[in-house]
Write an enzyme that holds these catalytic residues in place. Structure first.
Site, PDB file in Angstrom:
ATOM      1  N   ARG A   1     -14.780  -8.093  -1.895  1.00 40.13           N
ATOM      2  CA  ARG A   1     -13.482  -8.562  -1.404  1.00 40.13           C
ATOM      3  C   ARG A   1     -13.647  -9.608  -0.300  1.00 40.13           C
ATOM      4  NH1 ARG A   1      -9.313  -4.468   0.620  1.00 40.13           N
ATOM      5  NH2 ARG A   1     -10.984  -3.906   2.032  1.00 40.13           N
TER       6      ARG A   1
ATOM      7  N   ARG B   1     -13.624  -8.777   5.665  1.00 40.60           N
ATOM      8  CA  ARG B   1     -13.024  -7.929   6.698  1.00 40.60           C
ATOM      9  C   ARG B   1     -14.119  -7.202   7.463  1.00 40.60           C
ATOM     10  NH1 ARG B   1      -8.210  -4.504   3.922  1.00 40.60           N
ATOM     11  NH2 ARG B   1      -9.302  -2.815   4.981  1.00 40.60           N
TER      12      ARG B   1
ATOM     13  N   LYS C   1      -4.174  -1.835  -3.814  1.00 39.78           N
ATOM     14  CA  LYS C   1      -2.814  -1.667  -3.265  1.00 39.78           C
ATOM     15  C   LYS C   1      -2.271  -3.004  -2.739  1.00 39.78           C
ATOM     16  CE  LYS C   1      -4.154   1.407  -0.202  1.00 39.78           C
ATOM     17  NZ  LYS C   1      -5.619   1.456  -0.487  1.00 39.78           N
TER      18      LYS C   1
ATOM     19  N   ARG D   1     -14.786   5.082   4.804  1.00 43.66           N
ATOM     20  CA  ARG D   1     -13.347   5.036   4.502  1.00 43.66           C
ATOM     21  C   ARG D   1     -13.023   5.848   3.254  1.00 43.66           C
ATOM     22  NH1 ARG D   1     -13.194  -1.005   4.160  1.00 43.66           N
ATOM     23  NH2 ARG D   1     -11.217  -0.754   3.073  1.00 43.66           N
TER      24      ARG D   1
ATOM     25  N   ARG E   1      -0.765   8.331   5.220  1.00 44.19           N
ATOM     26  CA  ARG E   1      -2.119   8.750   4.840  1.00 44.19           C
ATOM     27  C   ARG E   1      -2.430  10.167   5.280  1.00 44.19           C
ATOM     28  NH1 ARG E   1      -4.269   2.981   5.041  1.00 44.19           N
ATOM     29  NH2 ARG E   1      -6.406   3.132   4.399  1.00 44.19           N
TER      30      ARG E   1
HETATM   31  P1  AP5 Z   1      -7.242  -4.712  -2.425  1.00 49.58           P
HETATM   32  O1  AP5 Z   1      -5.943  -5.039  -3.069  1.00 49.58           O
HETATM   33  O2  AP5 Z   1      -7.602  -5.386  -1.156  1.00 49.58           O
HETATM   34  O3  AP5 Z   1      -7.400  -3.124  -2.280  1.00 49.58           O
HETATM   35  P2  AP5 Z   1      -6.632  -2.101  -1.307  1.00 49.58           P
HETATM   36  O4  AP5 Z   1      -6.262  -0.904  -2.108  1.00 49.58           O
HETATM   37  O5  AP5 Z   1      -5.533  -2.802  -0.579  1.00 49.58           O
HETATM   38  O6  AP5 Z   1      -7.824  -1.707  -0.365  1.00 49.58           O
HETATM   39  P3  AP5 Z   1      -7.946  -1.618   1.247  1.00 49.58           P
HETATM   40  O7  AP5 Z   1      -9.387  -1.640   1.589  1.00 49.58           O
HETATM   41  O8  AP5 Z   1      -7.042  -2.642   1.900  1.00 49.58           O
HETATM   42  O9  AP5 Z   1      -7.378  -0.229   1.497  1.00 49.58           O
HETATM   43  P4  AP5 Z   1      -7.614   0.611   2.741  1.00 49.58           P
HETATM   44  O10 AP5 Z   1      -6.629   1.655   2.469  1.00 49.58           O
HETATM   45  O11 AP5 Z   1      -8.989   1.084   3.007  1.00 49.58           O
HETATM   46  O12 AP5 Z   1      -7.398  -0.444   3.950  1.00 49.58           O
HETATM   47  P5  AP5 Z   1      -6.195  -0.680   4.928  1.00 49.58           P
HETATM   48  O13 AP5 Z   1      -6.148  -2.114   5.238  1.00 49.58           O
HETATM   49  O14 AP5 Z   1      -4.970  -0.010   4.427  1.00 49.58           O
HETATM   50  O15 AP5 Z   1      -8.390  -4.991  -3.536  1.00 49.58           O
HETATM   51  C1  AP5 Z   1      -9.760  -4.843  -3.234  1.00 49.58           C
HETATM   52  C2  AP5 Z   1     -10.578  -5.881  -4.045  1.00 49.58           C
HETATM   53  O16 AP5 Z   1     -10.475  -5.552  -5.436  1.00 49.58           O
HETATM   54  C3  AP5 Z   1     -10.072  -7.319  -3.928  1.00 49.58           C
HETATM   55  O17 AP5 Z   1     -11.184  -8.192  -3.902  1.00 49.58           O
HETATM   56  C4  AP5 Z   1      -9.231  -7.559  -5.204  1.00 49.58           C
HETATM   57  O18 AP5 Z   1      -9.271  -8.919  -5.617  1.00 49.58           O
HETATM   58  C5  AP5 Z   1      -9.957  -6.640  -6.196  1.00 49.58           C
HETATM   59  N1  AP5 Z   1      -9.050  -6.047  -7.177  1.00 49.58           N
HETATM   60  C6  AP5 Z   1      -7.848  -5.433  -6.946  1.00 49.58           C
HETATM   61  N2  AP5 Z   1      -7.336  -4.937  -8.075  1.00 49.58           N
HETATM   62  C7  AP5 Z   1      -8.230  -5.209  -9.068  1.00 49.58           C
HETATM   63  C8  AP5 Z   1      -8.261  -4.937 -10.480  1.00 49.58           C
HETATM   64  N3  AP5 Z   1      -7.281  -4.274 -11.082  1.00 49.58           N
HETATM   65  N4  AP5 Z   1      -9.337  -5.376 -11.177  1.00 49.58           N
HETATM   66  C9  AP5 Z   1     -10.360  -6.055 -10.562  1.00 49.58           C
HETATM   67  N5  AP5 Z   1     -10.392  -6.340  -9.234  1.00 49.58           N
HETATM   68  C10 AP5 Z   1      -9.328  -5.917  -8.484  1.00 49.58           C
HETATM   69  O19 AP5 Z   1      -6.661   0.125   6.210  1.00 49.58           O
HETATM   70  C11 AP5 Z   1      -7.727  -0.326   7.019  1.00 49.58           C
HETATM   71  C12 AP5 Z   1      -7.924   0.609   8.193  1.00 49.58           C
HETATM   72  O20 AP5 Z   1      -6.735   0.608   9.032  1.00 49.58           O
HETATM   73  C13 AP5 Z   1      -8.137   2.085   7.837  1.00 49.58           C
HETATM   74  O21 AP5 Z   1      -9.479   2.375   7.534  1.00 49.58           O
HETATM   75  C14 AP5 Z   1      -7.668   2.767   9.134  1.00 49.58           C
HETATM   76  O22 AP5 Z   1      -8.635   2.656  10.133  1.00 49.58           O
HETATM   77  C15 AP5 Z   1      -6.476   1.919   9.527  1.00 49.58           C
HETATM   78  N6  AP5 Z   1      -5.228   2.410   8.928  1.00 49.58           N
HETATM   79  C16 AP5 Z   1      -4.464   1.754   8.000  1.00 49.58           C
HETATM   80  N7  AP5 Z   1      -3.401   2.504   7.664  1.00 49.58           N
HETATM   81  C17 AP5 Z   1      -3.500   3.647   8.369  1.00 49.58           C
HETATM   82  C18 AP5 Z   1      -2.710   4.825   8.422  1.00 49.58           C
HETATM   83  N8  AP5 Z   1      -1.600   4.967   7.672  1.00 49.58           N
HETATM   84  N9  AP5 Z   1      -3.088   5.825   9.261  1.00 49.58           N
HETATM   85  C19 AP5 Z   1      -4.183   5.672  10.047  1.00 49.58           C
HETATM   86  N10 AP5 Z   1      -5.001   4.596  10.020  1.00 49.58           N
HETATM   87  C20 AP5 Z   1      -4.659   3.598   9.184  1.00 49.58           C
HETATM   88 MG    MG Z   2      -5.152  -3.246   1.438  1.00 50.66          MG
END
Ligand code: AP5
Ligand code: MG
Length: 221
Positions: A129, A162, A15, A173, A90
């Site tokens: 990552r 991270r 994402k 997660r 979410r």
């Molecule tokens: P990346 O683009 O970083 O993936 P992502 O989908 O953004 O994954 P996240 O881990 O950021 O999602 P998340 O939802 O768990 O975390 P968030 O920060 O939102 O890509 C991942 C890796 O893959 C990278 O190395 C990239 O290079 C590689 N890659 C990408 N695409 C590729 C492809 N096509 N082919 C090959 N490689 C690829 O949330 C973190 C925490 O915050 C949550 O756990 C929660 O505690 C809190 N939080 C956030 N939002 C909320 C909410 N709305 N409600 C409550 N708590 C929340």
């Molecule tokens: Mg992300």
């Protein structure tokens, strides 16, 4: 009417990677709740201290806190041109709150871009990552390293893992996603908003599919 798109999908599906590219192409504000929480953590604000206990355990931060943070971000003028929401909503409560916030400004969600991939792909990506601790640029230890080890190509900041990318927290997660967030697939499908994108493809192919879905949304409304 401004454009509002959701980038929706499991942890590690890409994402943030896609949002970084799309925000430049589409000139929309990229609003990622994970990034907003990490900013608060870095500044050690009360919200950051509260969020840390949830984030480091892979749990969702409570809805009222998350919705309040997004509502505040939506008062920034750059969000008026449209938004690319990443990682929000979410839960059903968050989705209802977002619809209301947008309706209050005469707007609505155009499309929910649901990027999906098998669990083993997610685990593999999360395991490699790396993230810039300063600007949040996303790297991958196997496929997308910064030019100089641990130095961000964009801002020169330190590239780190991270704190929630430990194997236990990654697994948690994904579990939380399957329990609490997956019900939103039906929620958005029933509202005719969902487009599914195959996230196990290359970054470029996923990007092309996303642009295609957005172009189609612009034509059909
Ligand atoms: P990346 O683009 O970083 O993936 P992502 O989908 O953004 O994954 P996240 O881990 O950021 O999602 P998340 O939802 O768990 O975390 P968030 O920060 O939102 O890509 C991942 C890796 O893959 C990278 O190395 C990239 O290079 C590689 N890659 C990408 N695409 C590729 C492809 N096509 N082919 C090959 N490689 C690829 O949330 C973190 C925490 O915050 C949550 O756990 C929660 O505690 C809190 N939080 C956030 N939002 C909320 C909410 N709305 N409600 C409550 N708590 C929340
Ligand atoms: Mg992300």
């Amino acid at each position: 009417m401004a454009d509002y798109y959701l980038l929706f999908g499991p942890p590690g599906v890409g994402k943030g990677t896609q949002a970084d590219r799309l925000e430049k192409t589409l000139d929309l504000a990229h609003v990622a709740t994970g990034d907003l929480f990490r900013e608060h953590l870095k500044k050690n604000t009360p919200l950051g201290r509260l969020a840390r206990s949830y984030i480091d355990h892979g749990a969702l931060v409570p809805d009222d806190v998350t919705i309040g943070m997004v509502a505040e971000r939506m008062t920034d003028p750059d969000t008026q041109k449209g938004m690319l929401l990443d990682g929000f909503p979410r839960t059903v409560a968050q989705a209802d709150a977002l619809s209301k916030m947008l309706a209050d400004r005469g707007q609505k969600i155009q499309r929910v871009l649901f990027i999906t991939a098998p669990k083993d792909v997610l685990i593999e990506r999360l395991g490699h990552r790396m993230t810039c601790s300063n600007c949040g640029t996303i790297y991958n230890a196997q496929t997308q390293l910064p030019k100089n080890a641990r130095v961000c190509d964009v801002c020169g900041g330190e590239v780190i893992q991270r704190s929630d990318d430990t194997p236990d927290t990654q697994r948690k997660r994904i579990e939380v996603y399957l329990e609490q967030t997956i019900p939103l697939v039906d929620y958005f499908e029933q509202r005719g908003l969902l487009v599914t994108i195959q996230g196990e493809q290359s970054i470029d192919r996923v990007y092309d599919d996303l642009l295609h879905a957005i172009e189609a949304a612009k034509k059909t409304g």
